[in-house]
Write a protein that holds these residues in place. Structure first.
Motif, mmCIF file in Angstrom:
data_model
loop_
_atom_site.group_PDB
_atom_site.id
_atom_site.type_symbol
_atom_site.label_atom_id
_atom_site.label_comp_id
_atom_site.label_asym_id
_atom_site.label_seq_id
_atom_site.Cartn_x
_atom_site.Cartn_y
_atom_site.Cartn_z
ATOM 1 N N ILE A 10 0.847 -1.191 0.000
ATOM 2 C CA ILE A 10 0.000 0.000 0.000
ATOM 3 C C ILE A 10 0.882 1.240 0.000
ATOM 4 C CG2 ILE A 10 -1.710 1.318 1.307
ATOM 5 C CD1 ILE A 10 -2.796 -1.212 -0.045
ATOM 6 N N ASN A 11 0.559 2.162 -0.907
ATOM 7 C CA ASN A 11 1.279 3.433 -1.006
ATOM 8 C C ASN A 11 0.240 4.546 -0.878
ATOM 9 O OD1 ASN A 11 3.482 5.212 -1.575
ATOM 10 N ND2 ASN A 11 2.720 5.419 -3.655
ATOM 11 N N THR A 12 0.195 5.200 0.280
ATOM 12 C CA THR A 12 -0.877 6.158 0.537
ATOM 13 C C THR A 12 -0.371 7.454 1.159
ATOM 14 O OG1 THR A 12 -2.987 6.477 1.706
ATOM 15 C CG2 THR A 12 -1.330 5.136 2.807
ATOM 16 N N MET A 13 -1.133 8.517 0.954
ATOM 17 C CA MET A 13 -0.810 9.800 1.580
ATOM 18 C C MET A 13 -1.537 9.950 2.912
ATOM 19 S SD MET A 13 -3.137 12.397 -0.755
ATOM 20 C CE MET A 13 -2.775 13.821 0.266
ATOM 21 N N HIS A 14 -2.472 9.054 3.187
ATOM 22 C CA HIS A 14 -3.312 9.175 4.385
ATOM 23 C C HIS A 14 -2.585 8.698 5.641
ATOM 24 C CE1 HIS A 14 -6.911 10.441 2.273
ATOM 25 N NE2 HIS A 14 -6.637 9.534 1.366
ATOM 26 N N GLU A 15 -2.573 9.558 6.659
ATOM 27 C CA GLU A 15 -1.933 9.215 7.924
ATOM 28 C C GLU A 15 -2.936 9.178 9.069
ATOM 29 O OE1 GLU A 15 1.532 11.523 8.783
ATOM 30 O OE2 GLU A 15 2.362 11.328 6.772
ATOM 31 N N GLU A 16 -4.244 9.184 8.722
ATOM 32 C CA GLU A 16 -5.263 9.132 9.760
ATOM 33 C C GLU A 16 -5.144 7.808 10.523
ATOM 34 O OE1 GLU A 16 -5.746 9.852 6.629
ATOM 35 O OE2 GLU A 16 -7.102 11.555 6.360
ATOM 36 N N ILE A 17 -5.283 7.918 11.835
ATOM 37 C CA ILE A 17 -5.114 6.748 12.697
ATOM 38 C C ILE A 17 -6.018 5.592 12.275
ATOM 39 C CG2 ILE A 17 -5.537 5.867 15.024
ATOM 40 C CD1 ILE A 17 -2.922 7.301 14.837
ATOM 41 N N TRP A 18 -7.278 5.891 11.954
ATOM 42 C CA TRP A 18 -8.209 4.791 11.666
ATOM 43 C C TRP A 18 -7.817 4.050 10.394
ATOM 44 C CZ3 TRP A 18 -11.218 4.300 7.285
ATOM 45 C CH2 TRP A 18 -11.341 5.423 6.474
ATOM 46 N N ILE A 19 -7.232 4.779 9.406
ATOM 47 C CA ILE A 19 -6.803 4.131 8.173
ATOM 48 C C ILE A 19 -5.581 3.257 8.430
ATOM 49 C CG2 ILE A 19 -5.767 4.505 5.890
ATOM 50 C CD1 ILE A 19 -7.613 6.820 5.460
ATOM 51 N N LEU A 20 -4.603 3.810 9.158
ATOM 52 C CA LEU A 20 -3.388 3.046 9.434
ATOM 53 C C LEU A 20 -3.689 1.830 10.309
ATOM 54 C CD1 LEU A 20 -0.605 5.738 9.896
ATOM 55 C CD2 LEU A 20 -1.621 4.794 7.834
ATOM 56 N N LYS A 21 -4.612 2.008 11.250
ATOM 57 C CA LYS A 21 -4.982 0.878 12.112
ATOM 58 C C LYS A 21 -5.651 -0.219 11.285
ATOM 59 C CE LYS A 21 -7.375 -0.258 16.418
ATOM 60 N NZ LYS A 21 -8.177 0.255 17.543
ATOM 61 N N ARG A 22 -6.516 0.196 10.360
ATOM 62 C CA ARG A 22 -7.189 -0.797 9.513
ATOM 63 C C ARG A 22 -6.175 -1.495 8.604
ATOM 64 N NH1 ARG A 22 -12.421 0.053 5.454
ATOM 65 N NH2 ARG A 22 -12.618 -2.155 4.899
#
Length: 215
Positions: free
Chosen positions: A84-96
């Motif tokens: 996965i290569n993402t710009m999102h650092e939101e906790i819920w996304i990283l946790k998922r």
């Protein structure tokens, strides 16, 4: 993995990022061909035609949920290697993501060296999380451990403090003495390392113990 070079599917809806990463990957000696898709639909068409040695995906696409795409790849190719290569650092996304069957994750804020290292590591059968991803997950783990340290009564007192109740009002609400509430308050301040009631509430919101705008 054998000495044969790898074929990679790169999925990202940002053209500049897609072409930039493609350029970097094609320079790697381990890579044969890099296929690209800018949408979930394009990706699925390619996925149905052949398996790839590595899938490099963004989790946010204009026509598809990245997590659903991971599921569809896994359904067709259970042993698929997915980065996965993402710009999102939101906790819920990283946790998922940490709970999703992938081979690795890298944030777009990471440098090119980490991207190539991630690809090399995964192609060799390993797993890779970029430094910032690991840092955020470690902090999340620490926060969750802290939340688990709070007792049920302390949670009730904390929620009442967040609503703006004073010690006497909380004591009446919970049918205990003011001294008991003060004891809970001191324990909360110590556990959350808070300086005052405002700091206590802000830290509790940051840790997800109480929701933002709790009333």
């Amino acid at each position: 993995m054998t000495s044969a070079k790898a074929n990679i599917l790169l999925v990202d809806d940002h053209t500049l990022i897609l072409q930039g990463i493609r350029h970097v990957i094609t320079q790697m000696p381990e890579i044969d061909k890099v296929y690209t898709a800018s949408s979930g639909a394009e990706a699925l068409l390619l996925i149905r035609t052949q398996p790839f040695d590595l899938y490099v995906l963004d989790v946010e696409l204009p026509d598809a949920n990245g997590f659903d795409l991971i599921g569809q790849i896994r359904q067709k190719y259970p042993e698929a290697r997915i980065l996965i290569n993402t710009m999102h650092e939101e906790i819920w996304i990283l946790k998922r993501l940490s709970q999703t069957p992938i081979s690795g994750a890298i944030l777009k804020s990471a440098d090119i060296h980490e991207l190539t290292l991630a690809i090399q590591t995964i192609l060799k059968g390993g797993q890779y999380l970029c430094k910032r991803f690991r840092t955020i997950l470690n902090r999340l783990h620490t926060d969750e451990q802290l939340k688990e340290q709070l007792t049920l009564r302390e949670m009730e007192v904390l929620q009442a403090i967040a609503k703006g109740y004073n010690t006497r009002e909380i004591a009446n609400l919970l049918h205990v003495s003011g001294n008991t509430i003060e004891s809970h308050r001191k324990s909360l301040m110590s556990k959350l390392e808070a300086k005052n009631a405002v700091d206590l509430v802000l830290k509790a919101i940051h840790l997800g113990i109480i929701p933002l705008g709790h009333k």
